[in-house]
Structure formats: structure tokens, C-alpha cells
Design a protein around this motif. Structure first.
Motif, mmCIF file in Angstrom:
data_model
loop_
_atom_site.group_PDB
_atom_site.id
_atom_site.type_symbol
_atom_site.label_atom_id
_atom_site.label_comp_id
_atom_site.label_asym_id
_atom_site.label_seq_id
_atom_site.Cartn_x
_atom_site.Cartn_y
_atom_site.Cartn_z
ATOM 1 N N SER A 1 0.814 -1.223 0.000
ATOM 2 C CA SER A 1 0.000 0.000 0.000
ATOM 3 C C SER A 1 0.847 1.271 0.000
ATOM 4 C CB SER A 1 -0.929 -0.002 1.220
ATOM 5 O OG SER A 1 -0.162 -0.061 2.405
ATOM 6 N N ARG A 2 2.178 1.127 0.036
ATOM 7 C CA ARG A 2 3.054 2.307 0.011
ATOM 8 C C ARG A 2 3.246 2.803 -1.412
ATOM 9 N NH1 ARG A 2 8.644 1.013 2.590
ATOM 10 N NH2 ARG A 2 8.877 3.274 2.541
ATOM 11 N N ASN A 3 3.416 4.104 -1.566
ATOM 12 C CA ASN A 3 3.790 4.636 -2.875
ATOM 13 C C ASN A 3 5.197 4.158 -3.210
ATOM 14 O OD1 ASN A 3 1.403 5.939 -3.187
ATOM 15 N ND2 ASN A 3 2.265 7.990 -3.416
ATOM 16 N N ALA A 4 5.419 3.823 -4.465
ATOM 17 C CA ALA A 4 6.726 3.302 -4.876
ATOM 18 C C ALA A 4 7.841 4.312 -4.608
ATOM 19 C CB ALA A 4 6.695 2.917 -6.353
ATOM 20 N N GLY A 5 7.506 5.611 -4.654
ATOM 21 C CA GLY A 5 8.504 6.645 -4.394
ATOM 22 C C GLY A 5 9.057 6.613 -2.975
ATOM 23 N N GLU A 6 8.338 5.969 -2.052
ATOM 24 C CA GLU A 6 8.787 5.895 -0.655
ATOM 25 C C GLU A 6 9.753 4.733 -0.414
ATOM 26 O OE1 GLU A 6 5.328 5.560 1.794
ATOM 27 O OE2 GLU A 6 4.290 7.204 0.763
ATOM 28 N N LEU A 7 9.896 3.854 -1.385
ATOM 29 C CA LEU A 7 10.733 2.673 -1.195
ATOM 30 C C LEU A 7 12.208 3.035 -1.201
ATOM 31 C CD1 LEU A 7 9.003 0.163 -3.678
ATOM 32 C CD2 LEU A 7 8.591 0.389 -1.218
ATOM 33 N N SER A 8 13.021 2.183 -0.567
ATOM 34 C CA SER A 8 14.469 2.342 -0.674
ATOM 35 C C SER A 8 14.903 2.012 -2.098
ATOM 36 C CB SER A 8 15.177 1.397 0.306
ATOM 37 O OG SER A 8 15.065 0.050 -0.141
ATOM 38 N N HIS A 9 16.135 2.366 -2.419
ATOM 39 C CA HIS A 9 16.662 2.076 -3.763
ATOM 40 C C HIS A 9 16.576 0.570 -4.045
ATOM 41 C CE1 HIS A 9 19.265 2.267 -7.281
ATOM 42 N NE2 HIS A 9 19.985 1.286 -6.759
ATOM 43 N N GLY A 10 16.977 -0.234 -3.077
ATOM 44 C CA GLY A 10 16.941 -1.683 -3.274
ATOM 45 C C GLY A 10 15.535 -2.205 -3.487
ATOM 46 N N GLN A 11 14.584 -1.680 -2.711
ATOM 47 C CA GLN A 11 13.194 -2.128 -2.861
ATOM 48 C C GLN A 11 12.625 -1.752 -4.226
ATOM 49 O OE1 GLN A 11 11.831 -0.123 0.721
ATOM 50 N NE2 GLN A 11 11.265 -2.092 1.631
ATOM 51 N N LYS A 12 13.035 -0.593 -4.746
ATOM 52 C CA LYS A 12 12.587 -0.216 -6.101
ATOM 53 C C LYS A 12 13.126 -1.202 -7.137
ATOM 54 C CE LYS A 12 12.187 4.753 -5.209
ATOM 55 N NZ LYS A 12 12.811 6.063 -5.425
ATOM 56 N N GLN A 13 14.357 -1.661 -6.938
ATOM 57 C CA GLN A 13 14.922 -2.663 -7.851
ATOM 58 C C GLN A 13 14.101 -3.952 -7.779
ATOM 59 O OE1 GLN A 13 17.074 -1.473 -9.857
ATOM 60 N NE2 GLN A 13 19.047 -0.955 -8.991
ATOM 61 N N TRP A 14 13.732 -4.367 -6.566
ATOM 62 C CA TRP A 14 12.920 -5.589 -6.410
ATOM 63 C C TRP A 14 11.553 -5.422 -7.070
ATOM 64 C CZ3 TRP A 14 13.936 -5.831 -0.425
ATOM 65 C CH2 TRP A 14 15.277 -6.167 -0.212
ATOM 66 N N LEU A 15 10.975 -4.209 -6.919
ATOM 67 C CA LEU A 15 9.672 -3.955 -7.522
ATOM 68 C C LEU A 15 9.753 -4.089 -9.041
ATOM 69 C CD1 LEU A 15 6.728 -3.092 -7.542
ATOM 70 C CD2 LEU A 15 7.469 -0.706 -7.269
ATOM 71 N N GLU A 16 10.814 -3.543 -9.610
ATOM 72 C CA GLU A 16 10.930 -3.626 -11.074
ATOM 73 C C GLU A 16 11.124 -5.074 -11.528
ATOM 74 O OE1 GLU A 16 12.808 -1.139 -14.760
ATOM 75 O OE2 GLU A 16 13.817 -1.033 -12.827
ATOM 76 N N ILE A 17 11.888 -5.847 -10.772
ATOM 77 C CA ILE A 17 12.044 -7.273 -11.090
ATOM 78 C C ILE A 17 10.695 -7.979 -10.965
ATOM 79 C CG2 ILE A 17 13.081 -9.444 -10.298
ATOM 80 C CD1 ILE A 17 15.585 -7.741 -9.520
ATOM 81 N N ALA A 18 9.928 -7.644 -9.915
ATOM 82 C CA ALA A 18 8.594 -8.236 -9.729
ATOM 83 C C ALA A 18 7.673 -7.895 -10.900
ATOM 84 C CB ALA A 18 7.986 -7.738 -8.419
ATOM 85 N N MET A 19 7.794 -6.664 -11.424
ATOM 86 C CA MET A 19 6.974 -6.261 -12.573
ATOM 87 C C MET A 19 7.306 -7.106 -13.803
ATOM 88 S SD MET A 19 7.152 -2.158 -11.762
ATOM 89 C CE MET A 19 6.290 -1.500 -13.203
ATOM 90 N N LEU A 20 8.590 -7.440 -13.972
ATOM 91 C CA LEU A 20 8.977 -8.315 -15.090
ATOM 92 C C LEU A 20 8.391 -9.717 -14.906
ATOM 93 C CD1 LEU A 20 12.753 -7.430 -15.683
ATOM 94 C CD2 LEU A 20 10.774 -6.685 -17.019
ATOM 95 N N LEU A 21 8.369 -10.191 -13.656
ATOM 96 C CA LEU A 21 7.798 -11.525 -13.399
ATOM 97 C C LEU A 21 6.311 -11.549 -13.729
ATOM 98 C CD1 LEU A 21 9.535 -12.467 -10.000
ATOM 99 C CD2 LEU A 21 10.188 -13.154 -12.313
ATOM 100 N N LEU A 22 5.614 -10.465 -13.403
ATOM 101 C CA LEU A 22 4.178 -10.420 -13.697
ATOM 102 C C LEU A 22 3.904 -10.289 -15.198
ATOM 103 C CD1 LEU A 22 2.731 -8.326 -10.754
ATOM 104 C CD2 LEU A 22 2.089 -10.648 -11.383
ATOM 105 N N GLN A 23 4.859 -9.751 -15.930
ATOM 106 C CA GLN A 23 4.718 -9.709 -17.398
ATOM 107 C C GLN A 23 4.984 -11.081 -18.006
ATOM 108 O OE1 GLN A 23 7.453 -6.658 -18.720
ATOM 109 N NE2 GLN A 23 6.485 -5.133 -17.392
#
Length: 258
Positions: A150-172
């Protein structure tokens, strides 16, 4: 077309690159490069700056068109295919800087990564079905982001943003993931968690990771390919390439974090 067991391996994510080359204004950035990456392999590509590492990823994903050679992902010849078709074929690319929608929540970033949520009609009739929620929760859990949905992606740490982008690739539903320096700028703990994440992903996807940090490379790689001046200089386990006199001479002997 590939028949029999080869076709099964192909669909699982085998990548065969043969005699690949590209020139920019007479400069040979990559020359006569051949790689054979097995389904569900985690291959790390290392080498000094200017070795052709990023250019290799650019050619696989269609951003740069090779001058010579072949890139086969399963039974598909990728050279000459437009980028969007290569994405649809299951090739996902993550660049060095995270590219997420910072004003959207983590959950929203993941939802819009799902296939069939783009375009006017898909957007109009998109519903958060139980299946959508299940897939988002499953991938968020895998990417260590369950408590951040439920957090805005802008609030994530640098590492968490990297994980989010990897997760987005998995969902694709990317079957081949191309990751360019995924742990750059991460804390030591984030790097450990990223190593775990990438090894988990490699149980059912194929990964090519460009990385400079040899400690991280040794912690994840099943095989390491060393590039130098657009060619394969050495290949083997992390331990083998670190002992290779040629690799020590052109790469590891220098300050290779530069």
C-alpha cells in the motif's frame, strides 16, 4: 521450428547466440560473439567498461540491431524482430536505474504490469479479480514486498525499487530476464536478499545479469562469461574465471569497480 525435447527446452527459455557482431561507425563493439545459455540458467556477464556487455543486452532485446549473427530464444529468431514483439516473446529488460511509477502504490505498479491491462478496452473493463490479487500477492511475496503493497513506490528504498521492477517483469511473464547491475547502490543486506531472489527466480526462468561486484557474482552465478573488446575472453565458474590469467590481466587486476 525445433522438434521434440528441444522444443520443450526452447519454450523453457534456452538462448543460443551465434557469431553475433555489431559495428557503430566502423567501430566493432561486439565481434563474433557466441553464447549458449540453458533454460533456467543464471548467467553472469562481466568485463571492463566498453567490453560490449550492455550492447549485448541491447541486441537481445531489440534496442540495437546486430550487423551479423543470430540470436535464438527457443525456436524464435530475435534478430530483426521489433522490441515490442521481443517483449511479447517473453524477454524482459531491467536497466541500471529503477523505472517504476513513483506516484502509484507498489500494488498498483504490479497490477499494471499484468498482461491484458493495457489499451483502451482492457483498461475500461479491467477488474481486480481474485486471480489478479492472487498473482500480485504471490509475486510481492517473492520480491520481499508484501508489507509494502500500500506504500507509494517513491517511498521505497533504492533496493526495494529494484525488487519492484524485477517483480513487474515476473508479472509480465518474462521467461528471459536481462538485468543490468541489479545491486548497484544497494546496502549489504539488500544485496544478500537480492542474491536469494535471483537464485529463486532461476528455478523457473532464465537470467542474464551484468555485474561488477565479484563477491556478488560468486554468490549467484552458475556460470560466468567474461567479455573483452566485444569478444568472449573466458567462461566458467566464478572461481575459474577469477583464476584465469587473461581475466586477471585485463579486468580483475585493475580497479574493476570503476
Amino acid at each position: 521450428m525445433i522438434a521434440g525435447t528441444d522444443a520443450i527446452a526452447a519454450r523453457a527459455g534456452a538462448l543460443v547466440i551465434e557469431n553475433l557482431g555489431v559495428s557503430f561507425g566502423g567501430f566493432r563493439a561486439v565481434e563474433d560473439l557466441s553464447l549458449n545459455i540453458a533454460p533456467n540458467e543464471l548467467r553472469v556477464v562481466i568485463g571492463p567498461n566498453g567490453a560490449g556487455k550492455t550492447t549485448l543486452l541491447d541486441m537481445i532485446c531489440g534496442k540495437t540491431r546486430p550487423t551479423t549473427g543470430s540470436i535464438k530464444f527457443g525456436d524464435l529468431e530475435l534478430t530483426g524482430m521489433p522490441e515490442y514483439q521481443i517483449v511479447r516473446a517473453g524477454v524482459g529488460r531491467k536497466f541500471q536505474a529503477p523505472s517504476v511509477y513513483e506516484d502509484l502504490t507498489v500494488a498498483e505498479n504490479l497490477e499494471i504490469s499484468l498482461p491484458n491491462t493495457h489499451g483502451l478496452w482492457q483498461s475500461l473493463f479491467y477488474r481486480r479479480t481474485a486471480e489478479v490479487r492472487r498473482r500480485v500477492l504471490e509475486v510481492a511475496d517473492r520480491a520481499r514486498l508484501t508489507s509494502d503493497l500500500s506504500r507509494n513506490a517513491g517511498e521505497l528504498s533504492h533496493g526495494q525499487k529494484q525488487w519492484l521492477e524485477i517483480a513487474m517483469l515476473l508479472l509480465q511473464d518474462s521467461k528471459l530476464l536481462l538485468l543490468d547491475e541489479p545491486v548497484a547502490g544497494m546496502s549489504p543486506r539488500e544485496r544478500e536478499l537480492t542474491a536469494e531472489l535471483l537464485k529463486e527466480i532461476a528455478t523457473d526462468r532464465t537470467l542474464i545479469v551484468i555485474e561488477h561486484d565479484m563477491e556478488f557474482v560468486a554468490s549467484i552465478a552458475s556460470k560466468v562469461t567474461v567479455l573483452h573488446q566485444g569478444r568472449v575472453l573466458s567462461e566458467g565458474t566464478a572461481e575459474q574465471v577469477q583464476r584465469d590469467p587473461l581475466v586477471i590481466d585485463v579486468y580483475l587486476g585493475d580497479d574493476h569497480h570503476a
